[in-house]
Design a protein around this motif. Structure first.
Motif, PDB file in Angstrom:
ATOM      1  N   UNK A 321      39.814 -14.103  14.523  1.00  0.00           N
ATOM      2  CA  UNK A 321      39.671 -12.928  13.844  1.00  0.00           C
ATOM      3  C   UNK A 321      37.993 -12.335  15.341  1.00  0.00           C
ATOM      4  N   UNK A 322      37.193 -13.872  14.696  1.00  0.00           N
ATOM      5  CA  UNK A 322      35.978 -13.958  15.335  1.00  0.00           C
ATOM      6  C   UNK A 322      36.227 -12.990  16.861  1.00  0.00           C
ATOM      7  N   UNK A 323      36.700 -14.009  17.424  1.00  0.00           N
ATOM      8  CA  UNK A 323      37.206 -14.724  19.132  1.00  0.00           C
ATOM      9  C   UNK A 323      37.750 -12.843  19.327  1.00  0.00           C
ATOM     10  N   UNK A 324      38.516 -12.382  18.726  1.00  0.00           N
ATOM     11  CA  UNK A 324      38.768 -10.911  19.767  1.00  0.00           C
ATOM     12  C   UNK A 324      38.233  -9.703  18.762  1.00  0.00           C
ATOM     13  N   UNK A 325      37.774  -9.820  18.112  1.00  0.00           N
ATOM     14  CA  UNK A 325      36.290  -9.285  17.766  1.00  0.00           C
ATOM     15  C   UNK A 325      35.755  -8.029  18.345  1.00  0.00           C
ATOM     16  N   UNK A 326      35.079  -9.696  18.701  1.00  0.00           N
ATOM     17  CA  UNK A 326      33.915 -10.026  20.128  1.00  0.00           C
ATOM     18  C   UNK A 326      34.653 -10.324  21.198  1.00  0.00           C
ATOM     19  N   UNK A 327      35.660 -10.032  22.090  1.00  0.00           N
ATOM     20  CA  UNK A 327      35.776 -10.381  23.022  1.00  0.00           C
ATOM     21  C   UNK A 327      35.149  -9.731  24.241  1.00  0.00           C
ATOM     22  N   UNK A 328      34.521  -8.026  23.814  1.00  0.00           N
ATOM     23  CA  UNK A 328      34.560  -7.910  25.012  1.00  0.00           C
ATOM     24  C   UNK A 328      33.058  -7.600  24.913  1.00  0.00           C
ATOM     25  N   UNK A 329      31.960  -7.807  23.863  1.00  0.00           N
ATOM     26  CA  UNK A 329      30.778  -8.443  24.273  1.00  0.00           C
ATOM     27  C   UNK A 329      29.588  -9.632  24.592  1.00  0.00           C
ATOM     28  N   UNK A 330      30.743 -10.576  24.926  1.00  0.00           N
ATOM     29  CA  UNK A 330      31.615 -12.105  26.127  1.00  0.00           C
ATOM     30  C   UNK A 330      29.470 -12.714  24.988  1.00  0.00           C
ATOM     31  N   UNK A 331      30.435 -12.462  23.719  1.00  0.00           N
ATOM     32  CA  UNK A 331      28.950 -13.430  22.915  1.00  0.00           C
ATOM     33  C   UNK A 331      30.020 -15.260  22.915  1.00  0.00           C
ATOM     34  N   UNK A 332      30.513 -15.212  23.309  1.00  0.00           N
ATOM     35  CA  UNK A 332      31.075 -16.277  23.363  1.00  0.00           C
ATOM     36  C   UNK A 332      30.780 -17.534  24.014  1.00  0.00           C
ATOM     37  N   UNK A 333      30.157 -16.710  25.037  1.00  0.00           N
ATOM     38  CA  UNK A 333      29.641 -18.062  26.363  1.00  0.00           C
ATOM     39  C   UNK A 333      28.417 -17.568  25.988  1.00  0.00           C
ATOM     40  N   UNK A 334      27.411 -17.127  24.661  1.00  0.00           N
ATOM     41  CA  UNK A 334      25.973 -17.161  24.596  1.00  0.00           C
ATOM     42  C   UNK A 334      25.989 -18.070  23.203  1.00  0.00           C
ATOM     43  N   UNK A 335      24.653 -19.104  22.748  1.00  0.00           N
ATOM     44  CA  UNK A 335      23.728 -19.181  21.951  1.00  0.00           C
ATOM     45  C   UNK A 335      23.913 -18.356  20.589  1.00  0.00           C
ATOM     46  N   UNK A 337      25.934 -16.249  19.635  1.00  0.00           N
ATOM     47  CA  UNK A 337      27.443 -15.817  19.918  1.00  0.00           C
ATOM     48  C   UNK A 337      28.317 -17.361  19.057  1.00  0.00           C
ATOM     49  N   UNK A 338      27.780 -18.875  19.467  1.00  0.00           N
ATOM     50  CA  UNK A 338      28.097 -19.435  18.876  1.00  0.00           C
ATOM     51  C   UNK A 338      27.430 -19.541  17.429  1.00  0.00           C
ATOM     52  N   UNK A 339      25.895 -19.421  17.338  1.00  0.00           N
ATOM     53  CA  UNK A 339      25.268 -19.605  15.271  1.00  0.00           C
ATOM     54  C   UNK A 339      26.311 -18.658  14.934  1.00  0.00           C
ATOM     55  N   UNK A 340      26.606 -17.156  15.143  1.00  0.00           N
ATOM     56  CA  UNK A 340      27.452 -16.170  14.360  1.00  0.00           C
ATOM     57  C   UNK A 340      28.801 -16.925  14.355  1.00  0.00           C
ATOM     58  N   UNK A 341      29.179 -17.758  14.673  1.00  0.00           N
ATOM     59  CA  UNK A 341      30.710 -18.066  14.767  1.00  0.00           C
ATOM     60  C   UNK A 341      29.846 -19.442  13.984  1.00  0.00           C
ATOM     61  N   UNK A 342      29.654 -20.206  13.640  1.00  0.00           N
ATOM     62  CA  UNK A 342      29.358 -21.424  12.829  1.00  0.00           C
ATOM     63  C   UNK A 342      28.785 -21.281  11.421  1.00  0.00           C
ATOM     64  N   UNK A 343      28.314 -19.502  11.899  1.00  0.00           N
ATOM     65  CA  UNK A 343      27.644 -18.826   9.943  1.00  0.00           C
ATOM     66  C   UNK A 343      29.485 -18.434   9.504  1.00  0.00           C
ATOM     67  N   UNK A 344      30.543 -18.071  10.359  1.00  0.00           N
ATOM     68  CA  UNK A 344      31.197 -17.814   9.211  1.00  0.00           C
ATOM     69  C   UNK A 344      32.460 -19.020   9.307  1.00  0.00           C
ATOM     70  N   UNK A 345      32.483 -19.964  10.001  1.00  0.00           N
ATOM     71  CA  UNK A 345      33.473 -21.374   9.795  1.00  0.00           C
ATOM     72  C   UNK A 345      32.784 -22.045   8.448  1.00  0.00           C
TER      73      UNK A 345
END
Length: 424
Positions: A321-335, A337-345
């Motif tokens: 869900x996180x990847x699909x919702x933030x696909x256009x924001x390019x957060x996955x390749x930034x620090x 974005x990684x911190x936000x994803x970790x806070x979700x998991x």
């Protein structure tokens, strides 16, 4: 009135003969007193003006007595009055004499001048070198060499495990997980740099199916078996080692024995064992409780020197869900974005079991279509097949994807790639 031409009586002649040497003595005494007066005037401080006035009064009285002496010639013979004079003494007072003597000594001390020989050089006194400075300098040198030796030992440990080679292999064979690979290598380098630890290293690889978690575990096992003996690497698959028909207590005893034996052997040979536990989501609560006891910091030293890799699909839905919702924001390749994803998991994993509180969680994201194509190319090369680009794109397009804008994310990752290649 005296008659001129009369002779001077005999007593007068006798007095004149006595008074001439007396006058000479009085002149000498007068000169002495004048010199002494000038000397006293120079030496006495101005503050003691009363003593100076008293001295002058005594001198004036003395001059009056001398006038009386000259007036009557017979007063010279009054020896008692001359000898027992109450107004004149050569020393004004004993206290003043002592004070003058003390001042003279002080002035002599102050006015002392050190004289050097004419034909010699003047040098300052040589300073004695303190031995404490030498000891301090020696201590600093010893500490410097100890730090240098420790740094060299850290480099030796990293070279012993060849982590640089492992990092190159993982970047080459793991697609679409650059951030995850860098995080794993950073944790391994920090932990394997020394053999003294206060807790074991627990790394949790979480993500959807087919994103490369098990492949990373296989690469780690292969690498550490090559740099260490096979006795110090354990790959534990829940479906294989603890199937559904086996009692959880039996699995618990078996896993505990394997971990304890391997840790003991590794401590003897000063090596750090690696435990790769796959399919953790299928573990029973009893087995998870057993694992959590090995992760605690208050254990004996041999159990603190160990690496645990936990691989599971727990939290895969939240990551998708996180990847699909933030696909256009390019957060996955930034620090960030990684911190936000970790806070979700992280909350999802801790709710599953408290053992994830002591784990370093590394989420694996969805793979794009380009990553799936790379998986096809690598698998075909491994099987000895020619990787035709058009044919590979046709195979990749047969898989199902999540489409968000201009990006496509594989629903099953590269899990179906091996089956597709085997059909060729």
């Amino acid at each position: 009135e005296e008659v001129p031409g009369t002779e001077i009586p005999a007593p007068s002649k006798k007095m004149s003969s006595i008074s001439s040497p007396l006058r000479a003595i009085i002149r000498l005494r007068r000169r002495y007193l004048v010199q002494k007066k000038s000397h006293l005037h120079l030496e006495l401080p101005r503050e003691k003006s009363s003593q100076l006035v008293h001295t002058r009064l005594l001198q004036r009285q003395l001059s009056l007595n001398r006038t009386n002496l000259y007036g009557s010639s017979m007063s010279f013979f009054n020896q008692t009055s001359f000898k027992t004079s109450q107004y004149f003494t050569f020393d004004t007072s004993v206290e003043q004499y002592a004070m003058k003597k003390c001042r003279r000594k002080k002035n002599q001390r102050k006015s002392r001048i050190v004289l050097y020989p004419d034909k010699t050089k003047r040098y300052l006194p040589t300073e004695e070198k303190s031995k404490a400075k030498r000891c301090l300098l020696l201590l600093i040198v010893i500490i410097f060499f100890q730090i240098l030796n420790a740094i060299e030992n850290l480099d030796d440990n990293l070279q012993k495990y060849d982590l640089d080679g492992l990092e190159k292999t993982m970047h080459r064979e793991v697609f679409g997980q650059k951030v995850a690979v860098e995080s794993i290598m950073e944790l391994l380098k920090d932990y394997l740099a020394t053999h003294i630890h206060n807790k074991p290293l627990v790394i949790s690889l979480n993500g959807p199916t087919g994103v490369g978690k098990s492949h990373v575990g296989w690469l780690l096992a292969k690498h550490f078996r090559s740099v260490m003996d096979n006795d110090f690497v354990l790959q534990y698959f829940v479906m294989h080692h603890c199937p559904n028909g086996v009692a959880p207590l039996t699995c618990e005893i078996d896993l505990s024995k394997k971990i304890s034996d391997m840790v003991t052997r590794a401590e003897i040979e000063e090596k750090i064992p690696l435990f790769i536990l796959d399919e953790v989501e299928l573990m029973s609560p009893v087995l998870l409780d057993t694992l959590s006891r090995f992760f605690e910091p208050n254990q004996t030293n041999e159990f603190l020197n160990a690496i645990y890799i936990l691989i599971s699909n727990i939290g895969g839905g939240e990551i998708t869900k996180f990847v699909i919702q933030n696909a256009s924001a390019e957060l996955l390749h930034q620090q960030r974005g990684a911190e936000e994803l970790l806070s979700v998991v992280r909350p999802v994993l801790i709710d599953a079991h408290p053992l994830w509180k002591s784990a370093d969680i590394i989420p694996f994201v969805l793979l794009e279509k380009t990553h799936v194509i790379n998986c096809f190319i690598e698998e075909m090369r491994r099987e000895g097949l020619y990787p035709d680009q058009k044919h590979i794109e046709n195979l990749a397009s047969q898989l199902s994807y999540y489409t968000t804008g201009d990006k496509q994310y594989s629903r099953m990752g590269c899990k179906q790639v091996v089956a597709q290649v085997n059909l060729l």
